[in-house]
Design a protein around this motif. Structure first.
Motif, PDB file in Angstrom:
ATOM      1  N   PRO A  51     -36.730 -16.552 -17.660  1.00 10.34           N
ATOM      2  CA  PRO A  51     -36.601 -15.257 -18.579  1.00 10.34           C
ATOM      3  C   PRO A  51     -37.680 -15.495 -19.709  1.00 10.34           C
ATOM      4  CG  PRO A  51     -34.775 -15.858 -18.029  1.00 10.34           C
ATOM      5  CD  PRO A  51     -35.535 -17.002 -17.574  1.00 10.34           C
ATOM      6  N   LYS A  81     -39.477 -12.866 -13.579  1.00 12.98           N
ATOM      7  CA  LYS A  81     -39.615 -12.301 -14.935  1.00 12.98           C
ATOM      8  C   LYS A  81     -40.946 -11.996 -15.238  1.00 12.98           C
ATOM      9  CE  LYS A  81     -35.288 -11.697 -15.977  1.00 12.98           C
ATOM     10  NZ  LYS A  81     -34.614 -12.041 -14.665  1.00 12.98           N
ATOM     11  N   VAL A 166     -34.045  -9.222 -21.131  1.00 12.57           N
ATOM     12  CA  VAL A 166     -33.464 -10.062 -20.030  1.00 12.57           C
ATOM     13  C   VAL A 166     -32.097 -10.696 -20.358  1.00 12.57           C
ATOM     14  CG1 VAL A 166     -35.900 -11.034 -19.877  1.00 12.57           C
ATOM     15  CG2 VAL A 166     -34.414 -12.134 -21.748  1.00 12.57           C
ATOM     16  N   GLY A 189     -32.338 -15.089 -23.170  1.00 13.87           N
ATOM     17  CA  GLY A 189     -33.170 -15.300 -22.124  1.00 13.87           C
ATOM     18  C   GLY A 189     -32.697 -16.648 -21.393  1.00 13.87           C
TER      19      GLY A 189
END
Length: 370
Positions: A51, A81, A166, A189
């Motif tokens: 992320p 991502k 995220v 993240g």
């Protein structure tokens, strides 16, 4: 495998520089993001699903990408991502028996646009000289002026809050509910291998959204708190910074990684800044100033904390430094069981020189119980 007629593609940087390549697979497309590079020789799947890379066009410096395929267990989040992939040689065939599918199949499942046949050596040298910047990759090779206008609309990474893009939407649990320790983790993240490292050391973790308050995290009755890695500029994360300030008031152990390290610094009044081209790779040298030992580490960040402000702060001590450029790579609070690092001790991919930091966190938790 039959010969593929590759579609022409370009990489357009925001300063007008153009690199040429070919589209990966049969897909036509366009993708925008900040261009950055990772020097890792392996671990491309973990990198793509990290992320912390949200919103970035990833340049892989290894000449061959895709040669060992993709494995369903080698992901760090629920999806890819990165916003796009740029590489030299893309391998449509793979030879690893443990692979579940080709990398092309993995990219197609996640609707990721990628280009290959780019002179990545020249591109990386350009980024190193001129800095990370926004860019676009596209098969619209004959419509450069339109791409330039669209690229102007892409916001700069500086000042950009991405953790909310995220982070989990709802709290969730990870590990054995009968484990000895409880940890409240703030997801700005978070990577799966961080959770695995915490769980295998006897922790039951409750993972909270990026905007959770300390009071919400305290309802889990944790033995310690964790601030995760993540994408974007740390300074807009006002809710996470305030939650961290409140966590510090509890005097419970706190461990931060990467973006979490920056949030901890901001909670202590230390500013952050955008780096010229960041640190991304699995061979970054770190000096542990406490032990005097060197570490080879996995890193992924485009922001860093201010060294002068850190050294001037009476509550903070610099514990780790990056040997390539002298940036602050780790801090601890002098009067609390609180510390953080600007790299990834969970690796995935990368070396395990720094996984002792998880042990240090649990040592702090044990000490706080006494």
């Amino acid at each position: 495998m039959k010969y593929r007629e590759k579609k022409k593609a370009i990489l357009l940087l925001e300063d007008g520089t153009i690199f040429y390549g070919k589209a990966v697979g049969d897909k036509e497309g366009t993708a925008f993001g900040e261009v950055c590079f990772n020097t890792g020789m392996t671990g491309y799947q973990e990198i793509f699903t990290d992320p912390s890379y949200f919103g970035q066009l990833m340049v892989t410096t290894n000449a061959h990408i895709g040669n060992y395929g993709a494995n369903n267990d080698e992901i760090e989040s629920d999806s890819i991502k990165i916003s796009g992939l740029i590489c030299k040689n893309f391998s449509y065939n793979y030879s690893r028996p443990a692979a579940d599918k080709s990398l092309l199949g993995f990219l197609e499942e996640n609707s990721l646009f990628a280009i290959s046949d780019v002179d990545t050596r020249a591109l990386v040298c350009y980024i190193r000289d001129n800095g990370a910047m926004n860019a676009v990759i596209s098969t619209s090779v004959n419509d450069v002026e339109t791409l330039k206008e669209e690229l102007k609309k892409v916001p700069s990474m500086q000042g950009l809050e991405l953790a909310s893009k995220v982070s989990t939407k709802e709290p969730y649990y990870f590990g054995d509910e009968n484990a000895e320790y409880r940890i409240s983790a703030l997801d700005i993240g978070i990577k799966k291998n961080i959770l695995r490292n915490l769980a295998k050391r006897g922790a039951y973790i409750k993972v909270f959204p990026y905007n959770a308050t300390q009071n919400e995290m305290a309802e889990f009755n944790p033995d310690g708190y964790f601030l995760s890695n993540g994408p974007g500029d740390p300074e807009p994360l006002t809710e996470a910074i305030e939650a961290t300030k409140d966590i510090l008031k509890t005097n419970k152990p706190l461990f931060g990684i990467c973006l979490g390290h920056q949030v901890l610094a901001l909670a202590n009044g230390v500013s952050t800044y955008k780096m010229h081209h960041g640190h991304r790779g699995i061979n970054h040298p770190i000096l542990n100033l406490i032990t005097g030992k060197g570490e080879i580490t996995s890193q992924n960040h485009g922001f860093a904390i201010n060294r002068e402000e850190t050294e001037a702060n009476p509550d903070l001590e610099v514990t780790h430094t990056h040997l390539n450029d002298g940036t602050v790579a780790g801090i601890k609070m002098k009067y609390k069981n609180v510390f953080s690092v600007q790299y990834h001790p969970e690796a995935s991919p990368g070396p395990h020189d720094a996984d002792y930091l998880f042990d240090n966190f649990f040592d702090a938790i044990k000490a706080s119980r006494n």
